[in-house]
Write an enzyme that holds these catalytic residues in place. Structure first.
Site, short mmCIF file in Angstrom:
data_model
loop_
_atom_site.label_atom_id
_atom_site.label_comp_id
_atom_site.label_asym_id
_atom_site.label_seq_id
_atom_site.Cartn_x
_atom_site.Cartn_y
_atom_site.Cartn_z
N GLU A 81 -1.44 2.70 12.27
CA GLU A 81 -1.11 2.94 10.86
C GLU A 81 -1.17 4.42 10.50
O GLU A 81 -0.94 4.78 9.36
CB GLU A 81 -2.05 2.16 9.93
CG GLU A 81 -2.17 0.69 10.23
CD GLU A 81 -0.83 -0.01 10.41
OE1 GLU A 81 0.09 0.25 9.63
OE2 GLU A 81 -0.71 -0.79 11.36
N TRP A 114 6.67 -3.54 10.49
CA TRP A 114 6.01 -4.31 9.43
C TRP A 114 6.67 -3.95 8.11
O TRP A 114 6.60 -2.80 7.68
CB TRP A 114 4.54 -3.94 9.35
CG TRP A 114 3.71 -4.49 10.45
CD1 TRP A 114 3.43 -5.80 10.68
CD2 TRP A 114 3.02 -3.76 11.47
NE1 TRP A 114 2.61 -5.93 11.78
CE2 TRP A 114 2.34 -4.71 12.27
CE3 TRP A 114 2.90 -2.41 11.79
CZ2 TRP A 114 1.56 -4.34 13.36
CZ3 TRP A 114 2.13 -2.04 12.87
CH2 TRP A 114 1.47 -3.01 13.65
N CYS A 123 0.99 -14.44 13.79
CA CYS A 123 2.24 -13.96 13.21
C CYS A 123 2.90 -13.07 14.26
O CYS A 123 2.23 -12.24 14.88
CB CYS A 123 1.91 -13.15 11.96
SG CYS A 123 3.34 -12.39 11.21
N TYR A 167 -8.15 -5.21 9.39
CA TYR A 167 -7.71 -5.10 8.01
C TYR A 167 -8.00 -6.40 7.28
O TYR A 167 -8.20 -7.44 7.92
CB TYR A 167 -6.24 -4.72 7.91
CG TYR A 167 -5.25 -5.72 8.49
CD1 TYR A 167 -5.05 -5.82 9.86
CD2 TYR A 167 -4.53 -6.57 7.66
CE1 TYR A 167 -4.14 -6.73 10.40
CE2 TYR A 167 -3.61 -7.48 8.18
CZ TYR A 167 -3.43 -7.56 9.56
OH TYR A 167 -2.54 -8.46 10.08
N ASP A 170 -5.71 -5.53 13.91
CA ASP A 170 -4.42 -4.83 14.02
C ASP A 170 -4.26 -4.29 15.44
O ASP A 170 -4.01 -3.11 15.64
CB ASP A 170 -4.35 -3.69 12.99
CG ASP A 170 -2.92 -3.15 12.88
OD1 ASP A 170 -1.98 -3.90 13.17
OD2 ASP A 170 -2.75 -1.98 12.53
N ARG A 183 0.84 -1.21 0.00
CA ARG A 183 0.00 0.00 0.00
C ARG A 183 0.86 1.24 0.00
O ARG A 183 1.94 1.26 0.62
CB ARG A 183 -0.91 0.02 1.22
CG ARG A 183 -0.17 -0.21 2.52
CD ARG A 183 -0.48 0.68 3.66
NE ARG A 183 0.12 0.16 4.89
CZ ARG A 183 0.51 0.93 5.90
NH1 ARG A 183 0.37 2.22 5.83
NH2 ARG A 183 1.04 0.40 6.97
N LYS A 203 6.00 -5.25 2.56
CA LYS A 203 5.95 -4.53 1.27
C LYS A 203 7.32 -4.01 0.85
O LYS A 203 7.50 -3.57 -0.29
CB LYS A 203 4.93 -3.39 1.35
CG LYS A 203 5.30 -2.27 2.31
CD LYS A 203 4.25 -1.21 2.44
CE LYS A 203 3.06 -1.60 3.29
NZ LYS A 203 3.35 -1.98 4.68
C1 BEZ Z 1 0.98 -2.70 6.76
O1 BEZ Z 1 0.60 -2.54 5.59
O2 BEZ Z 1 2.07 -2.31 7.13
C2 BEZ Z 1 0.04 -3.32 7.73
C3 BEZ Z 1 -1.24 -3.62 7.34
C4 BEZ Z 1 -2.09 -4.18 8.26
C5 BEZ Z 1 -1.66 -4.44 9.55
C6 BEZ Z 1 -0.38 -4.13 9.92
C7 BEZ Z 1 0.48 -3.57 9.02
#
Ligand code: BEZ
Length: 396
Positions: free
Chosen positions: A102, A358, A324, A261, A279, A54, A361
């Site tokens: 976030e 995190w 996780c 999410y 989250d 994202r 990505k």
């Molecule tokens: C992230 O995109 O970093 C993320 C998305 C959902 C939960 C935690 C992190």
């Protein structure tokens, strides 16, 4: 297998370690990758199969980092016929006043605008009509960014693993926990594992949530907390319904952290089911050893209730549950920690660390950044916001 010598030893064989080894091998560095468990294990931050790609972030430097990652994702994609991302877009929606882990929707809009990233704004009614959510408060707003995707993390990891396995420059060694690190007078590190001692001029330490156990061997730790995050899949009851990747911003209610999410249905991860996760954790862990593969039942129940109340086309019974484990920095504004070891560690600039946050990505880009730091001592990418600063502390 004793006393073999390498240019770089990478500690941690998850996606980040595999990506670092990939980039090191491209630079012709003789690399040893040590994994304490087995490759593809489910005991760390790479558990599960999907991650969100994202662009919305509240900070411009994070949006820039995601943009910077795109050519590296394209490079990785060129190595495999398997599609690494399902591009369904990112939907961020919820209470505009909420600042969550976030960030905040309005701040993300400003950061996207500053970097000319296109997105569309949505009302609560539009979110319900276009994206299948229901019973949203009328005050909710949303933004949709079309480049968002569901990442096939397993395929990503396998692509990197296969490259490294085929490379004459990379040695992959599993069941090799690091139990000692010694520095020699001629600026080499001797890394001890139950499978032998290995020597290198440089270290890259990327053991995910187990990082402090390795850092401790060098006399430092970072201030981290650990989230054992719960996740489940919900059966699709309305064939053809498709969700984007999404995140909902809401104020916590009691023990219910109320941030959720989710993902689209994908053919590589329980087809016929959709993944939705919380989250938040009701109780953070103080050490990775406290982790459990069984999700907290309350976190699952809060998520299932949200699915029932606000999502259409799904049976709200959780299936295929998992956890996780992620290490998060205790310093609020530090999402990622990427740096050299603290200056009081001898030859600290020969030790590169990635410690918390995190980063699914960023896997292809962070491998490049960590290899730059190991081989050149610097990287052209902006990692200043991720510096350790004074937040590390010495092991007792
Ligand atoms: C992230 O995109 O970093 C993320 C998305 C959902 C939960 C935690 C992190």
């Amino acid at each position: 297998m004793t006393n073999q010598s390498y240019d770089v030893i990478v500690v941690g064989g998850g996606p980040m370690g595999l990506s670092t080894a990939y980039h090191l091998s491209k630079r012709r560095a003789k690399t040893l990758l040590l994994e304490q468990f087995t490759f593809f294990n489910q005991l760390g931050s790479s558990a599960g199969v999907s991650r969100q790609f994202r662009l919305p972030y509240p900070e411009q430097y994070m949006v820039q980092l995601v943009k910077d990652s795109i050519p590296y994702w394209e490079e990785l994609q060129s190595l495999t016929p398997v599609q690494l991302m399902d591009k369904v877009g990112t939907l961020w929606f919820g209470d505009p006043a909420v600042h969550s882990t976030e960030g905040n929707i309005g701040q993300a809009e400003k950061a996207l605008q500053a970097l000319n990233v296109p997105y569309t704004q949505l009302t609560a009614a539009e979110i319900e009509k276009q994206y299948h959510f229901k019973n949203l408060p009328s005050t909710y707003i949303g933004l949709f960014q079309a480049d968002g995707a569901s990442i096939d993390l397993k395929a990503t990891q396998k692509t990197l693993f296969d490259w490294n396995l085929a490379s004459s420059l990379v040695t992959l060694l599993e069941e090799a926990p690091v139990i000692g690190v010694r520095q020699t007078k001629d600026r080499h590190f001797v890394v001890t594992t139950p499978q032998g001692d290995f020597t290198a001029r440089k270290l890259v330490l990327v053991p995910g949530p187990y990082a402090n156990g390795v850092f401790e061997l060098l006399g430092f730790q970072v201030a981290a907390t650990y989230w054992n995050m719960a996740s489940a899949f919900y059966k699709v009851t309305q064939p053809g319904i498709q969700y984007p990747t999404w995140f909902v911003f809401q104020n916590p209610v009691g023990e219910n952290g109320n941030q959720f999410y989710g993902f689209p249905e994908v053919d590589w991860n329980y087809p016929g089911y959709i993944r939705v996760a919380s989250d938040f954790v009701i109780e953070p862990l103080s050490s990775p050893e406290e982790r459990s593969p069984v999700p907290n039942p309350q976190e699952l129940a809060f998520t299932a209730a949200w699915v029932k109340d606000h999502m259409t086309g799904l049976d709200p019974t959780p299936h295929f549950t998992s956890t996780c484990l992620v290490a998060l920095s205790k310093i609020a504004d530090k999402e990622l920690l990427i740096d050299f070891a603290p200056p009081y560690v001898p030859d600290h600039k020969d030790i590169v660390i990635y410690a918390t946050g995190w980063a699914g990505k960023f896997v292809p880009l962070l491998g490049k950044i960590l290899s730059d730091l190991a081989l050149d001592g610097h990287t052209p990418f902006d990692i200043a916001p991720f510096a350790l600063g004074s937040i590390y502390f010495k092991a007792l």
